[in-house]
Design a protein around this motif. Structure first.
Motif, PDB file in Angstrom:
ATOM      1  N   ARG A 294      10.096  10.688   1.028  1.00 49.02           N
ATOM      2  CA  ARG A 294      10.559  11.044   2.372  1.00 49.02           C
ATOM      3  C   ARG A 294       9.396  11.498   3.248  1.00 49.02           C
ATOM      4  O   ARG A 294       9.342  11.192   4.441  1.00 49.02           O
ATOM      5  CB  ARG A 294      11.630  12.133   2.288  1.00 49.02           C
ATOM      6  CG  ARG A 294      12.960  11.649   1.733  1.00 49.02           C
ATOM      7  CD  ARG A 294      14.055  12.670   1.970  1.00 49.02           C
ATOM      8  NE  ARG A 294      13.825  13.894   1.201  1.00 49.02           N
ATOM      9  CZ  ARG A 294      14.283  14.100  -0.037  1.00 49.02           C
ATOM     10  NH1 ARG A 294      14.985  13.154  -0.651  1.00 49.02           N
ATOM     11  NH2 ARG A 294      14.041  15.229  -0.666  1.00 49.02           N
ATOM     12  N   ALA A 295       8.458  12.226   2.655  1.00 44.50           N
ATOM     13  CA  ALA A 295       7.311  12.696   3.424  1.00 44.50           C
ATOM     14  C   ALA A 295       6.423  11.535   3.864  1.00 44.50           C
ATOM     15  O   ALA A 295       5.987  11.470   5.021  1.00 44.50           O
ATOM     16  CB  ALA A 295       6.502  13.695   2.596  1.00 44.50           C
ATOM     17  N   PHE A 296       6.164  10.588   2.972  1.00 41.32           N
ATOM     18  CA  PHE A 296       5.286   9.464   3.300  1.00 41.32           C
ATOM     19  C   PHE A 296       5.947   8.470   4.249  1.00 41.32           C
ATOM     20  O   PHE A 296       5.264   7.649   4.854  1.00 41.32           O
ATOM     21  CB  PHE A 296       4.829   8.762   2.019  1.00 41.32           C
ATOM     22  CG  PHE A 296       3.648   9.421   1.366  1.00 41.32           C
ATOM     23  CD1 PHE A 296       2.384   9.295   1.903  1.00 41.32           C
ATOM     24  CD2 PHE A 296       3.811  10.176   0.213  1.00 41.32           C
ATOM     25  CE1 PHE A 296       1.285   9.905   1.306  1.00 41.32           C
ATOM     26  CE2 PHE A 296       2.729  10.792  -0.395  1.00 41.32           C
ATOM     27  CZ  PHE A 296       1.460  10.664   0.159  1.00 41.32           C
TER      28      PHE A 296
ATOM     29  N   PRO B 263      12.887  13.035  -8.912  1.00 39.31           N
ATOM     30  CA  PRO B 263      11.898  14.103  -8.688  1.00 39.31           C
ATOM     31  C   PRO B 263      10.823  13.731  -7.656  1.00 39.31           C
ATOM     32  O   PRO B 263      10.182  14.625  -7.092  1.00 39.31           O
ATOM     33  CB  PRO B 263      11.276  14.298 -10.076  1.00 39.31           C
ATOM     34  CG  PRO B 263      12.295  13.784 -11.035  1.00 39.31           C
ATOM     35  CD  PRO B 263      12.949  12.634 -10.329  1.00 39.31           C
ATOM     36  N   LEU B 264      10.628  12.431  -7.438  1.00 36.48           N
ATOM     37  CA  LEU B 264       9.579  11.991  -6.515  1.00 36.48           C
ATOM     38  C   LEU B 264      10.104  11.681  -5.112  1.00 36.48           C
ATOM     39  O   LEU B 264       9.316  11.342  -4.220  1.00 36.48           O
ATOM     40  CB  LEU B 264       8.889  10.737  -7.074  1.00 36.48           C
ATOM     41  CG  LEU B 264       8.184  10.901  -8.422  1.00 36.48           C
ATOM     42  CD1 LEU B 264       7.588   9.567  -8.874  1.00 36.48           C
ATOM     43  CD2 LEU B 264       7.096  11.960  -8.341  1.00 36.48           C
TER      44      LEU B 264
ATOM     45  N   ALA C 237       0.818  -1.216   0.000  1.00 39.92           N
ATOM     46  CA  ALA C 237       0.000   0.000   0.000  1.00 39.92           C
ATOM     47  C   ALA C 237       0.851   1.266   0.000  1.00 39.92           C
ATOM     48  O   ALA C 237       0.395   2.316   0.463  1.00 39.92           O
ATOM     49  CB  ALA C 237      -0.942  -0.004   1.193  1.00 39.92           C
ATOM     50  N   ALA C 238       2.081   1.187  -0.502  1.00 42.15           N
ATOM     51  CA  ALA C 238       2.928   2.380  -0.604  1.00 42.15           C
ATOM     52  C   ALA C 238       2.222   3.444  -1.441  1.00 42.15           C
ATOM     53  O   ALA C 238       1.424   3.131  -2.342  1.00 42.15           O
ATOM     54  CB  ALA C 238       4.268   2.017  -1.237  1.00 42.15           C
ATOM     55  N   TRP C 239       2.544   4.681  -1.169  1.00 38.79           N
ATOM     56  CA  TRP C 239       1.861   5.798  -1.841  1.00 38.79           C
ATOM     57  C   TRP C 239       1.930   5.685  -3.366  1.00 38.79           C
ATOM     58  O   TRP C 239       0.948   5.938  -4.065  1.00 38.79           O
ATOM     59  CB  TRP C 239       2.468   7.130  -1.378  1.00 38.79           C
ATOM     60  CG  TRP C 239       3.910   7.314  -1.756  1.00 38.79           C
ATOM     61  CD1 TRP C 239       5.011   6.888  -1.074  1.00 38.79           C
ATOM     62  CD2 TRP C 239       4.405   7.962  -2.929  1.00 38.79           C
ATOM     63  NE1 TRP C 239       6.163   7.221  -1.737  1.00 38.79           N
ATOM     64  CE2 TRP C 239       5.826   7.891  -2.875  1.00 38.79           C
ATOM     65  CE3 TRP C 239       3.799   8.614  -4.008  1.00 38.79           C
ATOM     66  CZ2 TRP C 239       6.633   8.437  -3.870  1.00 38.79           C
ATOM     67  CZ3 TRP C 239       4.604   9.152  -5.005  1.00 38.79           C
ATOM     68  CH2 TRP C 239       6.010   9.069  -4.925  1.00 38.79           C
ATOM     69  N   HIS C 240       3.088   5.274  -3.886  1.00 37.68           N
ATOM     70  CA  HIS C 240       3.230   5.187  -5.344  1.00 37.68           C
ATOM     71  C   HIS C 240       2.427   4.022  -5.910  1.00 37.68           C
ATOM     72  O   HIS C 240       1.912   4.099  -7.030  1.00 37.68           O
ATOM     73  CB  HIS C 240       4.702   5.070  -5.744  1.00 37.68           C
ATOM     74  CG  HIS C 240       5.505   4.128  -4.924  1.00 37.68           C
ATOM     75  ND1 HIS C 240       5.446   2.761  -5.067  1.00 37.68           N
ATOM     76  CD2 HIS C 240       6.386   4.351  -3.919  1.00 37.68           C
ATOM     77  CE1 HIS C 240       6.268   2.187  -4.213  1.00 37.68           C
ATOM     78  NE2 HIS C 240       6.846   3.124  -3.487  1.00 37.68           N
TER      79      HIS C 240
END
Length: 244
Positions: free
Chosen positions: A216-218, A210-211, A141-144
């Motif tokens: 790092r935020a997630f 770029p992502l 369920a990673a953000w990407h």
């Protein structure tokens, strides 16, 4: 040998630990090793031994043992000079007696296993009472992955074939058989007799530059982080018969 073991002994299949995995292992261990006494540490699925060797250097005075089922991996790991054993956490099980280790590390291993229940039962068996299990694994369920699924793209880390990559970013087959969300990993650990389970997030080294700020935020939200870092303590399973 089984087709899966043959796969991991193929020259093109990666067995290197990687700098990021090694750093994650050491960071997790720092929280466990308080320096008060000598600990026995088992790294299950040590691969080429680079991460295990870093553990041995950063944890002087402790006994570190690496275990892997790949003869090719063990051949490379021997260059690092720590204790090595050929074996697997899956049946017939770890070649160690009950309650023989203070810490068991499963770093980027559980996603490669067929029988995760048996492997965790074995990790729990060889841990001393109150011993610590450290698990790291990619997050389904990673953000990407959430973004990719919206567009019908196979999630990163997931694989549908041991021969080729199909429907996901990347070009290398690495043998991932299982993928976990934070909730699923915690539930499985609890079912296998572990308690005091905590999960943190970590970044994934191959995220496009770029992502990386997003990654790092997630990381601060483990349920959506790229990598899951779990720490659990050996508990007791009612009615469990521990083999001698």
């Amino acid at each position: 040998m089984s087709p899966l073991r043959d796969f991991y002994d193929e020259p093109g299949v990666p067995i290197n630990s990687g700098a990021d995995r090694a750093r994650r292992q050491v960071a997790q261990l720092r929280e466990v090793l308080d320096g008060s006494r000598r600990r026995r540490i088992l790294d299950v699925g040590c691969g080429d031994g680079a991460a295990t060797a870093l553990i041995a250097r950063r944890a002087p005075g402790h006994d570190v043992v690496g275990l892997d089922w790949s003869t090719r991996a063990l051949g490379q790991a021997r260059e690092h000079g720590f204790g090595l054993v050929n074996g697997s956490a899956e049946p017939p099980g770890l070649p160690f007696g009950d309650a023989t280790f203070d810490v068991v590390v499963m770093s980027e291993l559980i996603e490669h296993l067929v029988d995760t229940d048996a492997a965790l039962d074995e990790a729990r068996r060889v841990l001393r009472p109150g011993g610590t299990l450290l698990v790291s694994t990619p997050n389904l369920a990673a953000w990407h992955n959430r973004v990719l699924l919206v567009f019908g793209v196979q999630p990163v880390f997931s694989e549908v074939s041991l021969r080729e990559v199909h429907g996901r970013p990347g070009s290398q087959v690495v043998g991932h058989l299982r993928l976990f969300t934070r909730r699923a990993l915690v539930s499985l650990l609890r079912a296998r007799g572990f308690r005091r389970i905590t999960v943190a997030g970590a970044c994934y080294h191959d995220v496009p530059r770029p992502l990386r700020p997003f990654d790092r935020a997630f990381r601060r939200w483990p349920s959506a982080a790229s990598i899951l870092l779990a720490r659990a303590e050996r508990g007791e399973l009612p009615g469990l018969v521990v083999r001698s």
